[in-house]
Write an enzyme that holds these catalytic residues in place. Structure first.
Site, mmCIF file in Angstrom:
data_model
loop_
_atom_site.group_PDB
_atom_site.id
_atom_site.type_symbol
_atom_site.label_atom_id
_atom_site.label_comp_id
_atom_site.label_asym_id
_atom_site.label_seq_id
_atom_site.Cartn_x
_atom_site.Cartn_y
_atom_site.Cartn_z
ATOM 1 N N ARG A 50 -20.372 -1.422 -16.997
ATOM 2 C CA ARG A 50 -19.013 -1.057 -16.621
ATOM 3 C C ARG A 50 -19.019 -0.218 -15.336
ATOM 4 O O ARG A 50 -18.069 -0.174 -14.598
ATOM 5 C CB ARG A 50 -18.470 -0.192 -17.759
ATOM 6 N N LYS A 148 -28.236 -1.221 -33.635
ATOM 7 C CA LYS A 148 -27.723 -0.417 -34.732
ATOM 8 C C LYS A 148 -27.109 0.874 -34.192
ATOM 9 O O LYS A 148 -27.434 1.241 -33.065
ATOM 10 C CB LYS A 148 -28.817 -0.106 -35.777
ATOM 11 N N HIS A 178 -35.496 -1.146 -34.066
ATOM 12 C CA HIS A 178 -36.755 -1.156 -33.308
ATOM 13 C C HIS A 178 -37.932 -0.614 -34.112
ATOM 14 O O HIS A 178 -39.082 -0.860 -33.760
ATOM 15 C CB HIS A 178 -36.597 -0.446 -31.958
ATOM 16 N N LYS A 182 -42.616 -1.559 -34.407
ATOM 17 C CA LYS A 182 -43.713 -0.612 -34.142
ATOM 18 C C LYS A 182 -45.014 -1.148 -34.730
ATOM 19 O O LYS A 182 -45.021 -1.715 -35.826
ATOM 20 C CB LYS A 182 -43.377 0.768 -34.729
ATOM 21 N N GLU A 216 -37.934 14.412 -35.059
ATOM 22 C CA GLU A 216 -37.857 14.395 -33.593
ATOM 23 C C GLU A 216 -37.760 15.825 -33.074
ATOM 24 O O GLU A 216 -37.166 16.685 -33.740
ATOM 25 C CB GLU A 216 -36.614 13.636 -33.138
ATOM 26 N N ASP A 235 -27.293 7.110 -37.881
ATOM 27 C CA ASP A 235 -28.152 6.814 -36.728
ATOM 28 C C ASP A 235 -29.577 6.457 -37.159
ATOM 29 O O ASP A 235 -30.221 5.604 -36.544
ATOM 30 C CB ASP A 235 -28.175 8.045 -35.800
ATOM 31 N N HIS A 240 -33.340 2.842 -39.806
ATOM 32 C CA HIS A 240 -34.793 3.004 -39.638
ATOM 33 C C HIS A 240 -35.482 3.423 -40.935
ATOM 34 O O HIS A 240 -36.483 2.828 -41.346
ATOM 35 C CB HIS A 240 -35.109 4.054 -38.573
ATOM 36 N N LYS A 344 -33.235 15.992 -35.848
ATOM 37 C CA LYS A 344 -33.480 16.302 -34.443
ATOM 38 C C LYS A 344 -33.826 17.788 -34.337
ATOM 39 O O LYS A 344 -33.472 18.573 -35.210
ATOM 40 C CB LYS A 344 -32.235 16.005 -33.613
HETATM 41 C C1 BG6 Z 1 -32.709 5.520 -32.104
HETATM 42 C C2 BG6 Z 1 -31.727 6.630 -32.379
HETATM 43 O O1 BG6 Z 1 -32.395 4.385 -32.870
HETATM 44 O O2 BG6 Z 1 -34.018 5.958 -32.439
HETATM 45 C C3 BG6 Z 1 -32.107 7.886 -31.618
HETATM 46 O O3 BG6 Z 1 -30.430 6.203 -31.998
HETATM 47 C C4 BG6 Z 1 -33.539 8.273 -31.881
HETATM 48 O O4 BG6 Z 1 -31.242 8.961 -31.974
HETATM 49 C C5 BG6 Z 1 -34.464 7.062 -31.674
HETATM 50 O O5 BG6 Z 1 -33.890 9.320 -30.998
HETATM 51 C C6 BG6 Z 1 -35.884 7.382 -32.118
HETATM 52 O O6 BG6 Z 1 -36.716 6.323 -31.758
HETATM 53 P P1 BG6 Z 1 -38.267 6.569 -31.495
HETATM 54 O O7 BG6 Z 1 -38.838 5.197 -31.354
HETATM 55 O O8 BG6 Z 1 -38.346 7.388 -30.240
HETATM 56 O O9 BG6 Z 1 -38.764 7.290 -32.685
#
Ligand code: BG6
Length: 497
Positions: A50, A148, A178, A182, A216, A235, A240, A344
């Site tokens: 955008r 997601k 994702h 891994k 994290e 999230d 995940h 986080k």
């Molecule tokens: C994402 C989340 O899907 O995964 C983020 O939206 C998060 O908030 C991230 O930081 C973590 O991914 P990874 O691969 O860095 O652990």
């Protein structure tokens, strides 16, 4: 010549090209696939955003992002210049028709697979699908990739699925998580199903409990706009963490094909014991970080509380941490608690699946500490990838005493110079039309169905998150969650093992 994996020319349209995800993860992944010769030479990546920009400005941004992501000081200029030529830049407002007309002109060959990658908020997905259809951009060779969280609850998730189904067949929809890309998650499948050693112990008779943590150190960064309406449960946990739980708990699939794997995962999700009513306050901990100190290589650094992050409401009740206890109601797992946790601004970046076995039924040895006797298998996904198995051995020089010893199973990695990022694997899979590591519609809905009562309870009862200091391991209630069951989170156990 294209190497294996680059079988046909394609058009990949990356929508949301300026998003944090696109710059931090997708562009670096595409760049590596390109350099490794895994993208067809006649393929094309159309970055669409955008934000009004020029191709050269956008490429400068990409370059910085790739250098930052890979912690490099320079790129190979020859390959960068070839990659730059592979990319096109389009300025598109995804809610307006004109942008799609532009896209239609660019995507001349309708017989080439078109991959529409939505790296955007999921509320835009229905509009995008409608616009693509009304501009005749979808063909039987098209695929759509959805990031997601897809929706914000069961109802909105179902609505997005219905919209998608109006324009794409299920086999054309790639719902990405994702974590499934891994390496260690792949390794979990290999260790479980390519070895006979574990299968006999992989059940309620031998396993005491399982912990899955995604911790994290980063805060909300520049994503307050997205995060404020999302929070940790939507999230990270609904997707995940539940996917990691499925990979750990599922029955052996008949093969590695998409249907076999997804059939088994959905069975696990459908067996998750619902957490409802007063059990929610007992079994689920919702947290938000306060100011604190993060340990860095240069010493402790003071950081803001979540409510003081740019773009965050000063009265925000968004969860930046969630921990819970869940059980799986089936023959294999009855009575085995799974403790899931993510947050986080926690003390360390780490992602681990800890399989804690039961203690031996009768010990003939003197024990240093009761906990140290039980075996433990730990899959570490990050920051470093590996597997460790905790066993017991005799204490040298001590009569009839045993002590824990750890076997570290690090892949020999012969000839491997770099572990590919999860997005490389998954983007290559989309391009090659392999849906094994993507979520099916029923999986997504089963996950929302299970998570919904918790979200509703928080909203209807105005449940405020408990605070925790940035740099800690989360609210005290999370420690209590396990302590009530006479257990400890893995990091508190570390000193013993
Ligand atoms: C994402 C989340 O899907 O995964 C983020 O939206 C998060 O908030 C991230 O930081 C973590 O991914 P990874 O691969 O860095 O652990």
């Amino acid at each position: 010549m294209p190497v294996s994996g680059a079988t046909e020319a394609f058009d990949l349209i990356l929508m949301g090209a300026n998003s944090d995800l696109a710059l931090r993860k997708l562009l670096p992944a595409l760049y590596h696939l390109f350099c490794d010769g895994r993208l067809h030479p006649q393929g094309r990546i159309w970055t669409a955003s955008r934000r009004a920009s020029t191709k050269s400005d956008y490429l400068a941004l990409c370059k910085t992002a790739i250098l930052e992501h890979d912690a490099l000081t320079s790129l190979n200029e020859a390959s960068w210049s070839k990659f730059s030529a592979y990319i096109g830049y389009l300025n598109i407002d995804f809610e307006k028709s004109q942008g799609y007309e532009k896209l239609h002109k660019k995507l001349a060959d309708p017989t080439r697979p078109r991959i529409f990658y939505c790296a955007l908020h999921s509320k835009l997905y229905p509009t995008i699908a409608q616009q693509l259809a009304s501009h005749d951009l979808i063909s039987e060779h098209s695929r759509i990739v959805l990031e997601k969280p897809i929706g914000s609850d069961y109802q909105s998730g179902a609505m997005i699925n219905r919209c998608m189904a109006a324009y794409f067949s299920e086999s054309q929809i790639f719902r990405i998580d994702h974590y499934l890309g891994k390496e260690t998650v792949q390794n979990l499948l290999a260790l479980r199903f390519a070895n006979s050693l574990f299968e006999h112990q992989w059940n309620q008779r031998y396993i005491d409990h399982i912990q899955i943590t995604i911790a994290e150190t980063i805060g909300v960064e520049k994503r307050a706009g997205f995060y404020e309406s999302t929070g940790a449960l939507r999230d990270m946990l609904q997707n995940h963490l539940l996917q990691l739980l499925c990979m750990t708990a599922m029955e052996p699939p008949a093969s590695l094909n998409a249907q076999a794997i997804r059939d088994e995962k959905v069975k696990v999700l459908n067996c998750l014991k619902p957490i409802t009513g007063s059990n929610i306050d007992e079994q689920v901990v919702r947290g938000q970080y306060e100011a604190g100190f993060m340990a860095t290589a240069d010493g402790n650094v003071a950081v803001h509380r979540y409510r003081d992050e740019p773009g965050v409401d000063e009265h925000s009740v968004t969860d930046t941490f969630v921990a819970l206890k869940v059980e799986i109601d089936n023959w294999r797992w009855a009575g085995v608690p799974f403790y899931l946790r993510t947050g986080k601004r926690l003390a360390q970046r780490s992602c681990e699946i800890v399989v804690q076995f039961k203690q031996v039924p009768h010990s003939i040895f003197a024990m240093q500490h009761k906990q140290t006797m039980a075996n433990k298998l730990v899959f570490r996904l990050q920051p470093d990838e590996g597997v460790r198995l905790q066993l017991c051995e005799k204490r040298i020089g001590h009569h009839q005493q045993v002590r824990p010893m750890t076997l570290s199973l690090k892949s020999s990695g012969a000839g491997v110079t770099r572990i590919p990022d999860a997005y490389e694997r998954l983007l290559a899979d989309v391009i090659n039309n392999n849906a094994t590591l993507f979520l099916r519609e029923d999986e997504l809905m089963a996950a929302w169905k299970w998570a919904d009562p918790i979200l509703q309870h928080w909203q209807n009862n105005d449940v405020k998150p408990e605070t925790y200091a940035a740099g800690s391991w989360g609210p005290a209630a999370a420690t209590l969650l396990l302590a009530k069951d006479g257990r400890l989170w893995e990091e508190n156990n570390d000193g013993l093992s």
